[in-house]
Write an enzyme that holds these catalytic residues in place. Structure first.
Site, PDB file in Angstrom:
ATOM      1  N   THR A  57     127.606  70.385  -4.071  1.00  0.00           N
ATOM      2  CA  THR A  57     128.052  70.152  -5.442  1.00  0.00           C
ATOM      3  C   THR A  57     128.478  71.490  -6.050  1.00  0.00           C
ATOM      4  O   THR A  57     128.452  72.518  -5.379  1.00  0.00           O
ATOM      5  CB  THR A  57     126.926  69.544  -6.300  1.00  0.00           C
ATOM      6  N   CYS A  58     128.820  71.465  -7.324  1.00  0.00           N
ATOM      7  CA  CYS A  58     129.203  72.704  -8.003  1.00  0.00           C
ATOM      8  C   CYS A  58     128.059  73.715  -8.017  1.00  0.00           C
ATOM      9  O   CYS A  58     128.292  74.919  -7.988  1.00  0.00           O
ATOM     10  CB  CYS A  58     129.621  72.413  -9.441  1.00  0.00           C
ATOM     11  N   ASN A  59     126.834  73.216  -8.082  1.00  0.00           N
ATOM     12  CA  ASN A  59     125.686  74.100  -8.261  1.00  0.00           C
ATOM     13  C   ASN A  59     124.868  74.340  -7.008  1.00  0.00           C
ATOM     14  O   ASN A  59     123.972  75.176  -7.019  1.00  0.00           O
ATOM     15  CB  ASN A  59     124.764  73.549  -9.353  1.00  0.00           C
ATOM     16  N   GLN A 127     125.416  62.056  -6.609  1.00  0.00           N
ATOM     17  CA  GLN A 127     125.934  62.973  -5.591  1.00  0.00           C
ATOM     18  C   GLN A 127     125.059  62.962  -4.344  1.00  0.00           C
ATOM     19  O   GLN A 127     125.560  63.015  -3.215  1.00  0.00           O
ATOM     20  CB  GLN A 127     126.024  64.388  -6.178  1.00  0.00           C
ATOM     21  N   MET A 200     133.404  64.678 -13.724  1.00  0.00           N
ATOM     22  CA  MET A 200     133.160  65.770 -14.659  1.00  0.00           C
ATOM     23  C   MET A 200     134.262  65.860 -15.713  1.00  0.00           C
ATOM     24  O   MET A 200     133.988  66.055 -16.907  1.00  0.00           O
ATOM     25  CB  MET A 200     133.041  67.101 -13.904  1.00  0.00           C
TER      26      MET A 200
END
Length: 434
Positions: A57-59, A127, A200
């Site tokens: 994921t983004c993080n 996710q 998002m």
């Protein structure tokens, strides 16, 4: 060696976005990556291929695996380093390796939103479910990870249903609006461009649309999807190819695509700033890998923020929910212990299977011998007696031999164990000489 759970990864706590974007896995690469990861272990002495799933994921980028290979930790880190062509000494300081109960606890916390930049956010659960679905389609899940993830989803549901962990959370989208309000006193007077049409961007569009911007435009690689999202918020769609020529029209630009390379370069933004006569542009890059070249942030009239920048605003709202965090952590700790009990029980399955195999082999051999006795005309009662006697002798031969070989404390432990097996065994006081 018994199967062991292991999680290898980096996240927003351990690595900046500049490194996270280099170890991110685009969706289309995950299945091939799982295949190459499993191939790493083909030459190892462990008898079973590892189970594996990748969450990207983004993080965070995390590799969940179950393996009986003692060298799995180092092999997994080395594989991640080699796969992304990042020197091991550069990657290793940012990597966490969580074995057994730590891996279980981590999975439960991640799915429950406790490890997210936005405390209690729900997007991570979806996710993780997608990651499990992809691993299942790739054939890399097995008994252990299936059980881990099913319990993970159940724990996340319990945490969200019994605590206030998600209440009053400041989302990344809301944080973007707050930052925009620091640059532009009235968002309602600004033109807003969204690049992408994923979840998002949809969340961001919801928050910005609530401010009633002067214009709302969506640019997406798939025109139909972009138009559908724009229509929902009373905006309009724009071909992504028009972005360089029309960037100067927008005061606020929010981008989050799945591109593996930046789609907005320094030169394009410089031209846009010049065309705007140096009126400020507020830009939010929520993508990992990043959509906007980081050098753009050095331009005088550009205010560029990444997911890590927005995290600081998000954390301001996390402190007020510490009671809910404590409650959630207590639930998770109980469920971790429950899972570890299941995992410990799994370790005896091969032993039980072996016992059944041996006992069945004895049974078949004695039944065959009894058939031969009957075929030659022996008395059936005598055959049955011989069969039962032979089975009895062979089944108790192992325990009896173990007792005879044991000494001291080992013998006492075996005696107690045997008494547990044979409930009607006489007590020691009953076996004294009479």
């Amino acid at each position: 060696m018994d199967m062991q759970l292991l999680t290898i990864g980096i996240n927003h706590h351990t690595a900046p976005v500049a490194l996270r974007e280099r170890v991110a896995f685009p969706l289309e690469q995950i299945k091939p990556a799982l295949s190459t990861f499993k191939s790493v272990f083909l030459g190892h002495p462990a008898p079973n291929a590892p189970e594996a799933a990748i969450l990207s994921t983004c993080n965070r980028t995390e590799l969940y695996c179950a393996t009986n290979d003692r060298a799995a930790r180092d092999a997994a880190i080395r594989w991640m380093s080699d796969y992304h062509r990042i020197p091991a000494d550069e990657l290793a300081p940012h990597v966490y390796a969580l074995p057994q109960s730590e891996a279980v606890r981590h999975a439960f916390r991640v799915a429950s939103g406790l490890d997210s930049m936005v405390l209690g956010e729900t997007q991570i659960l979806g996710q993780m479910k997608n990651a499990v679905r992809t691993a299942s389609e790739a054939g890399s899940l097995g008994t252990y990870l299936n059980q881990l993830f099913q319990r993970t989803f159940a724990v996340a549901k319990e945490v969200r249903g019994t605590t206030e962990i998600g209440a009053q959370s400041v989302s990344m989208a809301a944080a973007a609006v707050r930052l925009a309000q620091r640059i532009f006193e009235q968002v309602a007077q600004q033109r807003v461009l969204f690049i992408g049409a994923g979840e998002m961007i949809e969340l961001c569009a919801t928050h910005f649309a609530a401010q009633g911007p002067r214009e709302l435009v969506v640019a997406n690689r798939t025109a139909e999807r972009g138009a559908k999202l724009a229509e929902r918020f009373g905006g309009r769609a724009m071909p992504l190819a028009d972005l360089p020529a029309r960037m100067h029209e927008f005061d606020i630009i929010v981008s989050c695509t799945a591109s593996t390379l930046p789609i907005i370069g320094l030169g394009a933004v410089e031209r846009a700033v010049k065309a705007r006569r140096h009126r400020p542009i507020f830009m939010v890059d929520l993508a990992v890998p990043r959509d906007i070249e980081p050098e753009v942030g050095k331009l005088k009239d550009v205010f560029l923020y990444t997911v890590d920048d927005l995290g600081a605003i998000v954390r301001e709202g996390n402190a007020s929910r510490q009671a809910a965090v404590a409650q959630a952590e207590a639930i998770i700790e109980t469920r971790v212990q429950n899972f570890m009990q299941w995992l410990d029980a799994r370790s005896i399955v091969p032993v039980i299977r072996h016992m059944h195999t041996q006992a069945d082999a004895l049974r078949r051999a004695e039944v065959e011998r009894a058939r031969k006795m009957l075929a030659r005309g022996d008395d059936p009662d005598a055959v049955l007696d011989a069969l039962s006697q032979a089975l009895t002798n062979k089944l108790i031969h192992g325990p009896t031999s173990a007792l005879n070989r044991a000494n001291g404390a080992d013998r006492d432990s075996l005696i107690d164990l045997m008494r547990g097996f044979y409930q009607h065994a006489p007590r020691s006081s009953d076996t004294s000489d009479r």
